[in-house]
Design a protein around this motif. Structure first.
Motif, short mmCIF file in Angstrom:
data_model
loop_
_atom_site.label_atom_id
_atom_site.label_comp_id
_atom_site.label_asym_id
_atom_site.label_seq_id
_atom_site.Cartn_x
_atom_site.Cartn_y
_atom_site.Cartn_z
N ARG A 70 55.18 86.78 105.93
CA ARG A 70 54.12 86.37 105.01
C ARG A 70 52.91 85.86 105.76
O ARG A 70 53.05 85.27 106.83
N PRO A 71 51.73 86.06 105.21
CA PRO A 71 50.55 85.47 105.84
C PRO A 71 50.62 83.95 105.72
O PRO A 71 51.17 83.43 104.76
N PRO A 72 50.09 83.24 106.70
CA PRO A 72 50.14 81.78 106.62
C PRO A 72 49.28 81.26 105.48
O PRO A 72 48.27 81.86 105.13
N LYS A 73 49.71 80.16 104.90
CA LYS A 73 48.93 79.49 103.86
C LYS A 73 48.57 78.11 104.38
O LYS A 73 49.44 77.37 104.83
N TYR A 74 47.32 77.81 104.31
CA TYR A 74 46.84 76.54 104.82
C TYR A 74 46.51 75.61 103.67
O TYR A 74 45.85 76.00 102.72
N ASP A 75 46.98 74.39 103.76
CA ASP A 75 46.70 73.39 102.73
C ASP A 75 45.30 72.85 102.93
O ASP A 75 44.86 72.63 104.06
N LEU A 76 44.62 72.64 101.80
CA LEU A 76 43.29 72.03 101.88
C LEU A 76 43.45 70.54 102.17
O LEU A 76 44.35 69.89 101.64
N PRO A 77 42.60 70.00 103.03
CA PRO A 77 42.71 68.57 103.31
C PRO A 77 42.37 67.76 102.07
O PRO A 77 41.51 68.14 101.27
N ARG A 78 43.08 66.65 101.90
CA ARG A 78 42.81 65.79 100.76
C ARG A 78 41.55 64.99 101.04
O ARG A 78 41.37 64.47 102.13
N PRO A 79 40.68 64.91 100.03
CA PRO A 79 39.48 64.10 100.24
C PRO A 79 39.83 62.62 100.37
O PRO A 79 40.69 62.12 99.65
N THR A 80 39.18 61.97 101.30
CA THR A 80 39.41 60.53 101.47
C THR A 80 38.40 59.77 100.65
O THR A 80 37.23 60.17 100.57
N PRO A 81 38.82 58.70 100.02
CA PRO A 81 37.87 57.92 99.21
C PRO A 81 36.81 57.29 100.10
O PRO A 81 37.10 56.79 101.19
#
Length: 83
Positions: A70-81
């Motif tokens: 499978r192609p890799p899936k990258y998680d989006l970084p969580r926005p920091t407050p």
């Protein structure tokens, strides 16, 4: 695991491109630098493009020819407050 998958999917086409370029060098009257410097990246690009297209549009089973199913899936970084 995502980093591992992306490294495998990059390394396999690079190895295939290098091996095909070495095989083509046997029958061509070109300097070794020309074969290594020009043919290898072209073959890598063509190999990856062909099997990535086939994986996306024909069947996910073609992913094995890129070294990982499978192609890799990258998680989006969580926005920091903002403070």
């Amino acid at each position: 695991m995502n980093l591992y998958a992306s490294l495998i999917r990059t390394g396999v086409p690079a190895a295939v491109g290098w091996l095909v370029a070495l095989a083509l060098k046997v029958g061509l009257e070109l300097p070794a630098d020309a074969v290594t410097g020009v043919l290898t990246p072209v073959i890598i690009f063509a190999y990856y493009g062909l099997f990535r297209f086939a994986e996306e549009h024909v069947s996910p089973r073609f992913g094995w020819l890129l070294g990982y199913a499978r192609p890799p899936k990258y998680d989006l970084p969580r926005p920091t407050p903002a403070a």
